[in-house]
Design an enzyme around this catalytic site. Structure first.
Site, PDB file in Angstrom:
ATOM      1  N   LYS A  19       0.922  -1.314  -0.032  1.00 52.43           N
ATOM      2  CA  LYS A  19       0.013   0.251   0.035  1.00 52.43           C
ATOM      3  C   LYS A  19       0.963   1.519  -0.085  1.00 52.43           C
ATOM      4  CE  LYS A  19      -4.183  -1.869   2.047  1.00 52.43           C
ATOM      5  NZ  LYS A  19      -5.354  -1.753   3.074  1.00 52.43           N
ATOM      6  N   GLY A  54      -0.026  -0.993  15.166  1.00 50.83           N
ATOM      7  CA  GLY A  54       0.605  -0.888  13.923  1.00 50.83           C
ATOM      8  C   GLY A  54       0.754   0.328  13.389  1.00 50.83           C
TER       9      GLY A  54
END
Length: 243
Positions: free
Chosen positions: A66, A123
């Site tokens: 991504k 994260g």
């Protein structure tokens, strides 16, 4: 026989992916006969250049590309630029344009009930960046937990010391994804109780070990399925706006 419009997903080790089945079912249900959705499993991001783009009209992007995909695109829109991650690619005038629909999917998954005071994001990857963007839009304070040694993030040790400060915990890491379903983020789950809302972007399994532990402690839980459906539909809107 007319040539089909090709849509697809790029990622690594994506046989498990939601997207191919979702769009294939969508095309069948809605009698969209001129479109096909494929998985493009790339061992490395550089293999993106080897795709045959003549018939490809749009792509989704998943872990671990991504962020890496951005340098391969001709342009990215404002929200994707601010997020620093792309999960949707559209082709217009033979130019590849990057978008991010993850943050919209996250917001929509709460059905207008995204009302929290302090969030904890587990994260730091592309999915995390989309969640950060969404929380900023909703003016919700947040901290980010990471194993990285970086002043911008809190260590898991520090997080466990201050876990009582949060009412929303979001796992954006792949920890607990199939087939490693027994794994979970290193939180002190004994501190979780009914005041928490725990969200896992993972959808396979439907109830990750993280969510199982949080639910045992009385927390409300949700997996990433509704977010995925919503971001997929937002991708479809973008692709159709280009045709």
């Amino acid at each position: 026989m007319s040539i089909k419009k090709i849509y697809g997903l790029i990622g690594k080790n994506i046989d498990y992916s939601f997207s191919a089945k979702y769009f294939s079912d969508k095309f069948k249900t809605e009698k969209i006969s001129d479109c096909e959705y494929k998985n493009f499993d790339l061992t490395r991001i550089e293999d993106f250049n080897n795709l045959e783009f003549n018939n490809i009209k749009g792509l989704n992007v998943t872990i671990p590309y991504k962020e890496k995909i951005i340098t391969f695109l001709d342009k990215i829109d404002k929200s994707a630029s601010e997020i620093g991650a792309v999960n949707t690619i559209a082709k217009k005038n033979n130019k590849l344009i990057g978008y991010n629909t993850d943050y919209i999917g996250f917001i929509n998954s709460f059905k207008n009930n995204l009302n929290f005071k302090n969030a904890l994001i587990l994260g730091t990857g592309g999915a995390s960046k989309a969640i950060q963007y969404a929380l900023n839009i909703k003016k919700i304070n947040f901290d980010i937990a990471s194993r990285k040694n970086n002043i911008k993030y809190k260590s898991y040790k520090k997080i466990n010391e201050s876990l009582h400060e949060y009412d929303l915990i979001i796992n954006t890491t792949p920890i607990g994804t199939y087939p490693n379903v027994s794994e979970k983020p290193k939180l002190n789950y004994s501190l979780i109780n009914e005041k928490y809302f725990c969200y896992d972007l993972i959808y396979n399994p439907k109830k990750s070990s993280f969510l199982v532990e949080c639910e045992k402690k009385g927390a409300k839980i949700i997996n990433g399925f509704e977010m995925l459906k919503s971001q997929a539909e937002e991708s479809w809107k973008i692709w159709n706006s280009m045709s």
